[in-house]
Design a protein around this motif. Structure first.
Motif, mmCIF file in Angstrom:
data_model
loop_
_atom_site.group_PDB
_atom_site.id
_atom_site.type_symbol
_atom_site.label_atom_id
_atom_site.label_comp_id
_atom_site.label_asym_id
_atom_site.label_seq_id
_atom_site.Cartn_x
_atom_site.Cartn_y
_atom_site.Cartn_z
ATOM 1 N N UNK A 178 0.817 -1.225 0.000
ATOM 2 C CA UNK A 178 0.000 0.000 0.000
ATOM 3 C C UNK A 178 0.848 1.271 0.000
ATOM 4 N N UNK A 179 1.905 1.369 0.836
ATOM 5 C CA UNK A 179 2.733 2.583 0.767
ATOM 6 C C UNK A 179 3.385 2.781 -0.597
ATOM 7 N N UNK A 180 3.804 1.688 -1.249
ATOM 8 C CA UNK A 180 4.384 1.797 -2.588
ATOM 9 C C UNK A 180 3.351 2.321 -3.581
ATOM 10 N N UNK A 205 -3.336 3.123 1.386
ATOM 11 C CA UNK A 205 -4.007 2.414 0.301
ATOM 12 C C UNK A 205 -5.465 2.794 0.160
ATOM 13 N N UNK A 206 -6.158 2.950 1.289
ATOM 14 C CA UNK A 206 -7.571 3.343 1.251
ATOM 15 C C UNK A 206 -7.723 4.727 0.619
ATOM 16 N N UNK A 207 -6.806 5.620 0.933
ATOM 17 C CA UNK A 207 -6.857 6.961 0.337
ATOM 18 C C UNK A 207 -6.680 6.890 -1.176
ATOM 19 N N UNK A 208 -5.774 6.048 -1.648
ATOM 20 C CA UNK A 208 -5.579 5.904 -3.095
ATOM 21 C C UNK A 208 -6.827 5.325 -3.745
ATOM 22 N N UNK A 209 -7.442 4.335 -3.086
ATOM 23 C CA UNK A 209 -8.690 3.765 -3.612
ATOM 24 C C UNK A 209 -9.771 4.843 -3.700
#
Length: 231
Positions: A55-57, A199-203
């Motif tokens: 997720x950080x990547x 990851x949730x923010x990117x989603x």
């Protein structure tokens, strides 16, 4: 490009699983069944490790590929429970509702606010104004950033606007994040919480269509038909 060197599963299958967990309200055991239906046998504990590791990547990759944002920002923080203690998720959106940046912090104070603003400025440029609530820490953080910009010879000064009404936009945007983490069993460590929230923010940014050719560009190699990658 996201590197999955050392992973014994196909890259598309890994990114599909990570994206599915971050975007939809499913548990790791539910996702284990979903992956099995698509021909990938993977344990729920492995799925958890994938989310925390990649997720950080994905977030770093996404920041470099998102569309340009507007120069009027709304900034606020929401609460996240980690190890039974409340932590603070700093978030910022522009006036159109597009996500700018995010950062999980153990404290809600001037240094934390200043760190978040510096992080947001590095990936989004210098805004004309930032709308905040009545938080003195956030106002102090903006003043500190302005001092730093002045030391480096930048004549641009970020305007601070305190308005609860104008800040309703980001308070409403918190709902997607809170709705997703509400169904989780809780975060056991700061590292896993920060990684999962990235990851949730990117989603959420994918849902807002902040990337060209989403979700392929944001996640590195997700095909246009996501189900096809793991069948």
């Amino acid at each position: 490009m996201i590197s999955l060197k050392g992973c014994h599963f196909p890259k598309d299958a890994v990114l599909y699983a990570v994206f599915f967990y971050l975007r939809y309200t499913v548990s790791y055991r539910d996702l284990e069944e979903i992956m099995a239906e698509r021909g990938v046998q993977v344990d729920h504990a492995t799925l958890n490790r994938w989310v925390v590791k990649y997720s950080p990547m994905i977030a770093v990759n996404a920041r470099s590929k998102k569309r340009p944002t507007l120069s009027s920002w709304r900034m606020d923080e929401t609460y996240v429970r980690v190890r039974g203690k409340w932590m603070y998720l700093y978030r910022a959106v522009d006036k159109a509702g597009n996500t700018l940046d995010f950062m999980l912090s153990e404290r809600r104070n001037r240094p934390a606010a200043a760190s978040f603003f510096a992080k947001a400025l590095s990936s989004n440029g210098i805004p004309k104004k930032i709308v905040i609530d009545k938080s003195g820490a956030n106002a102090a953080g903006i003043r500190e950033v302005n001092k730093i910009l002045n030391r480096f010879g930048c004549t641009t000064k970020i305007q601070t606007v305190r308005s609860k009404y104008l800040n309703n936009l980001i308070e409403q945007d918190h709902r997607f994040i809170q709705r997703r983490i509400r169904h989780m069993c809780g975060f056991k460590s700061f590292r896993s919480a920060s990684a999962t929230l990235d990851g949730i923010e990117v989603a959420n940014m994918i849902r807002k269509q902040q990337f060209p050719n989403t979700p392929r560009r944001a996640f590195g190699c997700l095909p246009r038909s996501q189900d096809r990658c793991v069948q």
